[in-house]
Design an enzyme around this catalytic site. Sequence first.
Site, PDB file in Angstrom:
ATOM      1  N   LYS A 113      70.483   1.661 -44.269  1.00  0.00           N
ATOM      2  CA  LYS A 113      70.264   2.121 -43.166  1.00  0.00           C
ATOM      3  C   LYS A 113      69.539   3.543 -43.576  1.00  0.00           C
ATOM      4  CE  LYS A 113      73.554   1.751 -40.465  1.00  0.00           C
ATOM      5  NZ  LYS A 113      75.007   1.837 -39.622  1.00  0.00           N
ATOM      6  N   LYS A 125      80.564   6.719 -46.845  1.00  0.00           N
ATOM      7  CA  LYS A 125      81.525   6.193 -45.854  1.00  0.00           C
ATOM      8  C   LYS A 125      82.903   6.748 -46.008  1.00  0.00           C
ATOM      9  CE  LYS A 125      81.283   4.359 -41.831  1.00  0.00           C
ATOM     10  NZ  LYS A 125      80.174   4.358 -40.838  1.00  0.00           N
ATOM     11  N   GLY A 164      80.985  10.735 -37.343  1.00  0.00           N
ATOM     12  CA  GLY A 164      81.985   9.944 -36.595  1.00  0.00           C
ATOM     13  C   GLY A 164      81.856   8.595 -36.906  1.00  0.00           C
ATOM     14  N   ASP A 165      82.869   7.821 -36.482  1.00  0.00           N
ATOM     15  CA  ASP A 165      82.750   6.135 -36.354  1.00  0.00           C
ATOM     16  C   ASP A 165      83.928   5.938 -35.408  1.00  0.00           C
ATOM     17  OD1 ASP A 165      81.270   3.944 -37.887  1.00  0.00           O
ATOM     18  OD2 ASP A 165      83.392   3.410 -37.820  1.00  0.00           O
TER      19      ASP A 165
END
Length: 450
Positions: A113, A125, A164-165
């Site tokens: 991505k 991540k 963020g997520d």
Amino acid sequence: MSYVQRVMEGLRAKYAYQPEFLQAAEEVLFSMQPLFDKESKYEENGILERIVVPERTVEFRVAWTDDKNKVQVNNGYRIQYNSALGPYKGGIRFHPSVNQGILKFLGFEQIFKNSLTGLPLGGAKGGADFDPKGKSDAEVMRFCQAFMTELTRYVGAVIDVPAGDIGVGAREIGYMYGQYKRLTSRYEGVLTGKGLKWGGSLARKEATGFGNVYFAENMLKAVGQEIEGKTAAVSGSGNVAIYTIQKLYELGARPVTVSDSKGCIYQPNGIDLEVLKQVKEQERAPLTRYAELCKDAQYVSVADYPAGEHPVWNVGAQLAFPSATQNELTLADAKNLLFKGCVLVSEGANMPSTLDATKAFLEAGICYGPAKCANAGGVATSQLEMEQNAGMTSWTFDEVDGKLKGIMAGIFKAAHDTAEEFGKPGNYVMGGNIAGFRKVADSMIEQGVM
Ligand code: NDP
């Protein structure tokens, strides 16, 4: 046995306990078979064997005290997957389901991505199995401080820049940023999604949802259609879902659904965006609260619906924007969508469609925007935040939004042209994966074996 099959067999033997990671690897690797048939350099340089393994994984204890002064312990992680293109970059997720396998799938996807954005970003991540739901602000603050106390050792503005997520929004980023600053005395762009008064970028909050709708617009344009006048099903009701809905309204569509982990709202006249923001951004309440405030909204509890199907995908929408979580859209849901005339699925969440649902969309020949293309606007705008921080400046909303639009158009072109190059026009899974992979893989070859 082909190169891809051999690598995949090795992964299945080693990581049977990480099903989401295997799913992500399978989707990416098999879609790129035509590239490996054409070019042997990737096999000769052991690229697949290397790219599936994170450069570094950190797992750590996060101990904190709750409001009753009781000690609580969670598991924290950061997976620094690939730094061929730039500093590690990728979100932090706080959700009880977080484990190493989930973060590996997310980190692996993030590599390609980030490459697709055309910006200098590596993939990473992180997160913790902490559930912010039902916790007081003070508890969330103590957790974030404890989490960042350990994470500080591994991050930095040109090392690794988390964002963020799920479960990590402006509040959590604020507490983590404060702790980083306290521990290092550095006021630098170590996190993105920051508050606007202290280094955040205008349009970052909106970017993933807006970017997804821009990507959808590009896909529709390629087949002579447009967003205006179409009904849309959106799942989730968090950051991505809210700003997808906002942009859909701006472009003349009618979003009619939202969901959370307990249920979904169907509102044939259109979702009330202001009420949604109030319930989710301010009150942090479940959608039952939204149903109380909007009398024409129908609430369906997920528990009352057949297992393996979700009501959001069965309302007869022409456009679908899964924006909640992984594997939320099954083959049964895909069939419901297709049967009722859906012409486009564009993924705001990461890997929301199961492998067989993805296959059904590709076979049906509808516009299908896989997550790593469609939701890349979030990370792209994070990079714009990093750029502003590095230059000690800030840009206007329109400036950032204009750049976001350009980046989404660039991602679409890369996926579109690469799909054509490999004889599968309109297959943005293949096009996106190969375009993202090639840049990372070629850089890895040039940088030597490591
Ligand atoms: P939020 O935490 O703001 O919202 C998440 C939404 O999804 C909530 O409505 C939540 O419901 C729902 N949800 C979460 N887990 C589940 C589950 N297991 N089952 C059903 N519903 C669930 O997160 P975001 O909007 O930021 O993220 C949504 C998706 O988008 C994720 O897949 C994320 O990885 C992806 N994404 C996010 C980006 C960003 O910039 N924020 C960038 C790129 C991708 P409830 O409140 O009941 O838990």
